[in-house]
Design an enzyme around this catalytic site. Structure first.
Site, PDB file in Angstrom:
ATOM      1  N   LYS A 134       0.914  -1.286  -0.003  1.00 20.45           N
ATOM      2  CA  LYS A 134      -0.058  -0.049   0.289  1.00 20.45           C
ATOM      3  C   LYS A 134       1.067   1.090  -0.034  1.00 20.45           C
ATOM      4  O   LYS A 134       1.909   1.181   0.527  1.00 20.45           O
ATOM      5  CB  LYS A 134      -0.961  -0.031   1.342  1.00 20.45           C
ATOM      6  CG  LYS A 134      -2.149   1.058   1.162  1.00 20.45           C
ATOM      7  CD  LYS A 134      -3.038   0.077   0.502  1.00 20.45           C
ATOM      8  CE  LYS A 134      -4.459   0.790   0.548  1.00 20.45           C
ATOM      9  NZ  LYS A 134      -5.708  -0.025   0.058  1.00 20.45           N
ATOM     10  N   GLY A 158     -20.992   6.592   2.938  1.00 19.42           N
ATOM     11  CA  GLY A 158     -19.892   7.080   1.983  1.00 19.42           C
ATOM     12  C   GLY A 158     -20.390   7.018   0.494  1.00 19.42           C
ATOM     13  O   GLY A 158     -20.954   6.142   0.149  1.00 19.42           O
ATOM     14  N   GLY A 188     -18.570   7.791  -2.206  1.00 17.10           N
ATOM     15  CA  GLY A 188     -17.163   7.855  -3.510  1.00 17.10           C
ATOM     16  C   GLY A 188     -17.680   6.666  -4.343  1.00 17.10           C
ATOM     17  O   GLY A 188     -18.619   6.102  -4.631  1.00 17.10           O
ATOM     18  N   ASN A 189     -16.304   5.913  -5.020  1.00 16.15           N
ATOM     19  CA  ASN A 189     -16.580   5.005  -6.055  1.00 16.15           C
ATOM     20  C   ASN A 189     -17.268   3.877  -5.464  1.00 16.15           C
ATOM     21  O   ASN A 189     -18.413   3.325  -6.063  1.00 16.15           O
ATOM     22  CB  ASN A 189     -15.157   4.713  -6.492  1.00 16.15           C
ATOM     23  CG  ASN A 189     -15.242   3.395  -7.360  1.00 16.15           C
ATOM     24  OD1 ASN A 189     -15.438   2.414  -6.867  1.00 16.15           O
ATOM     25  ND2 ASN A 189     -15.056   3.713  -8.797  1.00 16.15           N
ATOM     26  N   ALA A 190     -16.843   3.216  -4.282  1.00 20.72           N
ATOM     27  CA  ALA A 190     -17.431   1.927  -3.739  1.00 20.72           C
ATOM     28  C   ALA A 190     -19.060   2.266  -3.364  1.00 20.72           C
ATOM     29  O   ALA A 190     -19.695   1.639  -3.839  1.00 20.72           O
ATOM     30  CB  ALA A 190     -16.576   1.498  -2.569  1.00 20.72           C
ATOM     31  N   GLY A 191     -19.036   3.439  -2.568  1.00 22.14           N
ATOM     32  CA  GLY A 191     -20.567   3.642  -1.864  1.00 22.14           C
ATOM     33  C   GLY A 191     -21.565   3.827  -3.246  1.00 22.14           C
ATOM     34  O   GLY A 191     -22.719   3.371  -3.113  1.00 22.14           O
TER      35      GLY A 191
END
Ligand code: GLU
Length: 420
Positions: free
Chosen positions: A113, A224, A226-229
């Site tokens: 990471k 959230g 963003g991309n995932a949410g």
């Protein structure tokens, strides 16, 4: 070492004890002994300074990090985040989780990471580009398609990956798309990568839903956007589930009859936030986390669900689309209250799985259609879910512990044959 990575170490030791105590055969019981010690320390930590010329001519020096936790099962793999709170301890934990994640879904990667300590919202596009290129220049000897393969994470995106790939290719004097994943389609990205985290999480949830006999169409709250949410909200509502609450960094909206997700996405595009969405009530984000819903999806940052919040959580199932959204203290409370937690290392692994597909496509220069990506993702996620569920039943532990057990047994097999 501060609290965060210490939690990973405690988790590691806990798993070691469980496997030694309850391992179903002597090979499993012995397997983990020395191997666990190896996993306690990241293999390499790279820290670089990043001097960047700002648009106004001034110079700013940022800090860049890459932690290469383990490459026992394959090259280091994991995202790079741009966030003001990025620090070594956090990146070490995230790298450790990537090692586990890749083993849980059985892809030939280790874990890594990276991050830059920066608030990307304060930088212009050209400043972000210079920062991204500087980071890759400084890391160019440590990354590569068969060494360490970065990807997007919090506040980085396909554009960031395009700059990474371009800079790395310039340094090496040839096109090397396989050095990063999550790229734009035009330069070797994979179809389906943008929504892969959410899609993978959805496949896992559907599988678990059947195992625990949850009703077919469920009520969902998502923290959230963003991309995932946002992608999860869209997939869930397209499949007939009712998304009643959503939050982003500016606020939370609620409608007990369900939010219209397509309209909400458009509203956010135009207004920069979900706040003020017509036909919705504004609630506090803590209220979203304690709503009485079937499914709660934390999809923002680590440590969102604290001990105090955990006491009020009433969801039946929590799907961790974010990495580490539940603190260890909160996790204990939630476990005692018999709420099923589908852990991050399984729930959000769809992202890295499609990253793997992207890398395979890059190495072969042969590109798949979206249907193939979807089918292969479905197979990987279902297989991993079944493996974790089997470990859960065999060891009589919760799903998080079961996922770690499954991962460690895999990792220890690889370590054993490679030799320590
Ligand atoms: N950053 C994502 C994660 O935490 C994706 C990593 C990758 O695709 O390598 O899983």
């Amino acid at each position: 070492m501060s609290k965060n990575y210490n939690n990973c170490l405690s988790q590691l030791r806990k798993i070691k004890n469980i496997i030694q105590l309850k391992g179903k055969n002597s090979r499993d019981r012995e397997a983990v002994y020395e191997e666990m010690e190896v996993l306690e320390k990241p293999q390499k930590i790279i820290q670089v300074s990043l001097p960047v010329r700002m648009d106004d001519g001034t110079l700013k020096v940022f800090e860049g990090i890459r932690v290469q936790h383990s490459d026992i099962r394959g090259p280091f793999k994991g995202g790079i985040r741009f966030h003001p709170k990025v620090n070594i301890d956090e990146v070490k934990s995230l790298a450790f989780w990537m090692t586990i994640k890749s083993a849980v879904v059985d892809i030939p990667y280790g874990g890594g990471k990276g991050g830059i300590t920066v608030n990307p919202k304060e930088l212009s596009q050209t400043e972000l580009e210079r920062l991204s290129r500087t980071y890759i220049r400084k890391m160019s000897n440590d990354i590569g398609p068969d060494k360490d393969i970065p990807a997007p994470d919090v506040y980085t995106n396909p554009q960031t990956m395009a700059w990474f790939m371009d800079e790395y290719s310039n340094i090496k004097g040839k096109n090397i798309p396989g050095v990063v994943t999550g790229k734009p389609i035009e330069i070797g990205g994979s179809l389906g990568r943008d929504k892969a985290t959410a899609q993978g999480g959805y496949f896992v949830f559907e599988n678990i839903k059947k195992k625990i006999n949850l009703r077919d169409k469920v009520e969902v709250a998502i923290h959230g956007f963003g991309n995932a949410g946002a992608n999860f909200a869209k997939i869930a509502s397209d499949n007939g589930h009712k998304v009643v609450a959503i939050s982003d960094s500016k606020g939370t909206v609620f409608n007990k009859n369900g939010l219209n997700i397509n309209e909400l996405m458009e509203y956010k595009r135009q207004n920069g936030s979900v706040v003020g969405f017509p036909n919705s009530e504004k609630i506090k984000w803590e209220e979203l986390l304690t709503l009485k819903v079937d499914l709660l999806v934390p999809a923002a940052l680590e440590g969102t669900i604290t001990k105090e919040i955990a006491l009020g959580v009433k969801a039946k199932v929590i799907l961790e689309l974010a990495n580490g959204p539940i603190t260890p203290e909160a996790d204990e409370i939630i476990d005692k209250n018999n709420i099923l937690v589908i852990p991050d290392v399984l729930a959000n692994a769809g992202g890295v799985v499609v990253s793997y597909f992207e890398w395979v496509q890059n190495l072969r220069s042969y590109y798949w259609d979206e249907e193939k990506v979807r089918t292969q993702l479905y197979n990987k996620m279902n297989k991993a879910t079944d493996v974790v569920w089997r470990a859960k039943e065999e060891y009589k532990e919760n799903m998080r512990t079961a996922a770690y057990i499954a991962a460690f047994l895999e990792l220890s097999k690889s370590l054993k044959v490679r030799g320590i």
